[in-house]
Design a protein around this motif. Structure first.
Motif, PDB file in Angstrom:
ATOM      1  N   ALA A 100       0.834  -1.199   0.000  1.00 18.70           N
ATOM      2  CA  ALA A 100       0.000   0.000   0.000  1.00 18.70           C
ATOM      3  C   ALA A 100       0.873   1.254   0.000  1.00 18.70           C
ATOM      4  CB  ALA A 100      -0.924  -0.015   1.219  1.00 18.70           C
ATOM      5  N   GLY A 101       1.944   1.222   0.783  1.00 23.37           N
ATOM      6  CA  GLY A 101       2.844   2.372   0.814  1.00 23.37           C
ATOM      7  C   GLY A 101       3.518   2.617  -0.519  1.00 23.37           C
ATOM      8  N   TRP A 129       1.389   4.213   7.626  1.00 23.13           N
ATOM      9  CA  TRP A 129       2.567   4.034   6.771  1.00 23.13           C
ATOM     10  C   TRP A 129       2.353   4.709   5.417  1.00 23.13           C
ATOM     11  CZ3 TRP A 129       7.399   3.804   6.879  1.00 23.13           C
ATOM     12  CH2 TRP A 129       8.147   3.408   5.758  1.00 23.13           C
ATOM     13  N   CYS A 130       1.138   4.692   4.909  1.00 23.68           N
ATOM     14  CA  CYS A 130       0.851   5.416   3.672  1.00 23.68           C
ATOM     15  C   CYS A 130       1.067   6.917   3.853  1.00 23.68           C
ATOM     16  CB  CYS A 130      -0.586   5.136   3.224  1.00 23.68           C
ATOM     17  SG  CYS A 130      -0.858   3.474   2.551  1.00 23.68           S
ATOM     18  N   THR A 161      -1.439   0.408   8.412  1.00 24.59           N
ATOM     19  CA  THR A 161      -1.356   0.587   6.955  1.00 24.59           C
ATOM     20  C   THR A 161      -1.611   2.032   6.564  1.00 24.59           C
ATOM     21  OG1 THR A 161      -2.146  -1.678   6.638  1.00 24.59           O
ATOM     22  CG2 THR A 161      -2.270  -0.197   4.749  1.00 24.59           C
ATOM     23  N   VAL A 183       1.197   4.367  -2.856  1.00 29.17           N
ATOM     24  CA  VAL A 183       1.109   5.792  -2.530  1.00 29.17           C
ATOM     25  C   VAL A 183       2.316   6.548  -3.073  1.00 29.17           C
ATOM     26  CG1 VAL A 183       1.165   7.455  -0.616  1.00 29.17           C
ATOM     27  CG2 VAL A 183      -0.370   5.500  -0.517  1.00 29.17           C
ATOM     28  N   SER A 184       3.495   5.955  -2.957  1.00 28.97           N
ATOM     29  CA  SER A 184       4.712   6.638  -3.412  1.00 28.97           C
ATOM     30  C   SER A 184       4.695   6.905  -4.912  1.00 28.97           C
ATOM     31  CB  SER A 184       5.950   5.823  -3.038  1.00 28.97           C
ATOM     32  OG  SER A 184       6.078   4.668  -3.848  1.00 28.97           O
ATOM     33  N   GLN A 238       4.739   7.547   3.763  1.00 32.13           N
ATOM     34  CA  GLN A 238       5.175   7.543   2.368  1.00 32.13           C
ATOM     35  C   GLN A 238       4.827   8.862   1.682  1.00 32.13           C
ATOM     36  OE1 GLN A 238       6.820   5.627   0.288  1.00 32.13           O
ATOM     37  NE2 GLN A 238       6.699   3.482   0.865  1.00 32.13           N
ATOM     38  N   ALA A 239       3.604   9.350   1.921  1.00 34.15           N
ATOM     39  CA  ALA A 239       3.183  10.613   1.312  1.00 34.15           C
ATOM     40  C   ALA A 239       4.076  11.757   1.777  1.00 34.15           C
ATOM     41  CB  ALA A 239       1.724  10.899   1.655  1.00 34.15           C
TER      42      ALA A 239
END
Length: 421
Positions: A67-68, A124-125, A121, A71-72, A128-129
């Protein structure tokens, strides 16, 4: 100076060499971002996944990191595009470096107390953002402020900062000794500390409102597509970076299993495979740090980029071939060293080359964000390409030969870039 003149100054190709303190600020931002990113990715997320459910830790980690990664892929070009349009008094990039660091640090601190996998989750997203937002802005600051003859040197120092940050993340994870909550907090502090010098010594030139085109959502979305027909040098630069990164990820992806199953490290050397990975990673990182600085400076002095990009790509391919033909512990040590030598020089010089083929000054952040997709996408593609070689098509020998071929294609296609020597 009129507003239109100010807009021209903000978007002009830089001519004045940047100060050492400015470069140090950029390096520290890269250290902070990578420490905050790789500390969790290498160790802390896995420990937290095991704390939630030991029997399902692999699935939990795959969910969170997948998921991360998604997002990246979106966050980097999106935040780069938003920074391009920013008209803040402190400049286009500074607000996003600061905002990204604060968002990432807050999410890391919250991760320390995440009550379940779903919240883990989401947080962590957000990390990443935030990290990708800060990275998109600090990367775009280099072509904004650094003249072309100095970009190899600054790009090499930034690449050194990235590698030092990765090592710092590993050290943080090791020092906290299994206390992942404390590790997250230390990573958050590292991220915030990394942006302090740049915030006060950034030299950004503010973009006035007359330099920003009107916002139209459809046009904003279409702008993320950069036509290969119209900008062929940019397209070739993107493709070569994608190929070289796929080859590099294929070399490192199954390193633990390579040491266990092919090198048979525990039996031949009496050394745990995990310790072997740590030794090889450290050796690789040292070489990256050295050659990123040396390679970047050399390309500036030569006034040429393509020969060094081609050479460094070929060296990366040679490293893969060494592992293919010498699946031994000495071979692994040599291969890791050669890989670091090639990849360090590649990071510095290829970045300098890319900054010289960006389509427009107004969209540097967005365009570099699109380039950074070629850094993130191999994390998804490399496992899909590598697995059949390991499982069905000859094992590690064929895997590393394939990685070498893919890397060499990246070197070959650099020749297609016409606008840079």
């Amino acid at each position: 100076m009129s507003l239109s003149d100010t807009a021209v100054a903000a978007l002009a190709e830089p001519q004045r060499r940047v100060r050492p303190v400015w470069t140090a600020g950029v390096v520290l931002v890269n250290v902070g971002i990578n420490a905050a990113f790789f500390g969790p990715l290498q160790v802390l997320l896995g420990q937290q996944a095991a704390a939630f459910n030991e029997g399902e830790k692999e699935a939990i980690l795959a969910l969170v990191t997948g998921a991360g990664a998604a997002v990246s892929l979106v966050a980097n070009p999106l935040f780069g595009a938003l920074s391009d349009r920013t008209v803040a008094r402190r400049g286009r990039r500074v607000p996003w470096v600061l905002f990204g660091a604060i968002l990432g640090a807050a999410a890391l601190a919250a991760l320390a107390g995440a009550p379940n996998v779903a919240v883990m989750t989401i947080l962590w997203c957000l990390v990443q953002a935030g990290c990708n937002g800060a990275y998109a802005a600090i990367t775009a600051a280099i072509p904004d402020r650094v003249p072309a003859p100095q970009r190899g040197t600054v790009g090499g120092l930034a690449a050194m900062g990235q590698t030092v940050g990765i090592l710092a993340g590993a050290v943080i994870a090791a020092v906290v000794s299994g206390n992942f909550a404390l590790g997250y907090l230390v990573c958050a502090l590292a991220l915030l500390a990394g942006v302090v010098l740049y915030f006060f010594k950034n030299d950004d030139v503010a973009l006035p409102r007359d330099g920003r085109p009107p916002f139209k959502l459809a046009e904003f979305a279409r702008n993320f597509w950069i036509s290969p027909a119209r900008y062929p040098d940019f397209a070739w630069a993107w493709l070569t970076r994608l190929l070289v990164n796929i080859g590099n990820h294929m070399v490192t992806l199954y390193l633990l299993f390579f040491l266990t199953d092919a090198v048979r490290l525990p039996q031949t050397q009496g050394l745990a495979a995990e310790s072997g990975v740590l030794i090889l990673t450290g050796l690789y990182a040292v070489m990256v740090i050295i050659t990123s600085v040396v390679g970047g400076r050399l390309s500036d002095r030569m006034g040429r980029r393509k020969p060094l990009v081609i050479l460094s790509s070929a060296i990366i391919a040679v490293a893969a071939l060494i592992l293919a033909v010498a699946p031994t512990w000495p071979g692994a040590l040599i291969g890791a060293s050669v890989l670091g030598i090639g990849f360090g020089a590649y990071l510095a010089v290829d970045f300098a080359l890319i900054t010289e083929v960006l389509p427009t000054a107004l969209n540097r952040g967005k365009d570099l964000g699109v380039i950074n997709i070629a850094n993130s996408l191999p994390q998804v593609l490399a496992p899909l390409i590598a697995y059949p070689f390991v499982a069905y098509w000859g094992g590690y020998v064929s895997l590393y030969v394939a990685a070498a071929v893919i890397g060499l294609l990246g070197a070959v296609f650099v020749v297609k870039i016409k606008g840079v020597d």
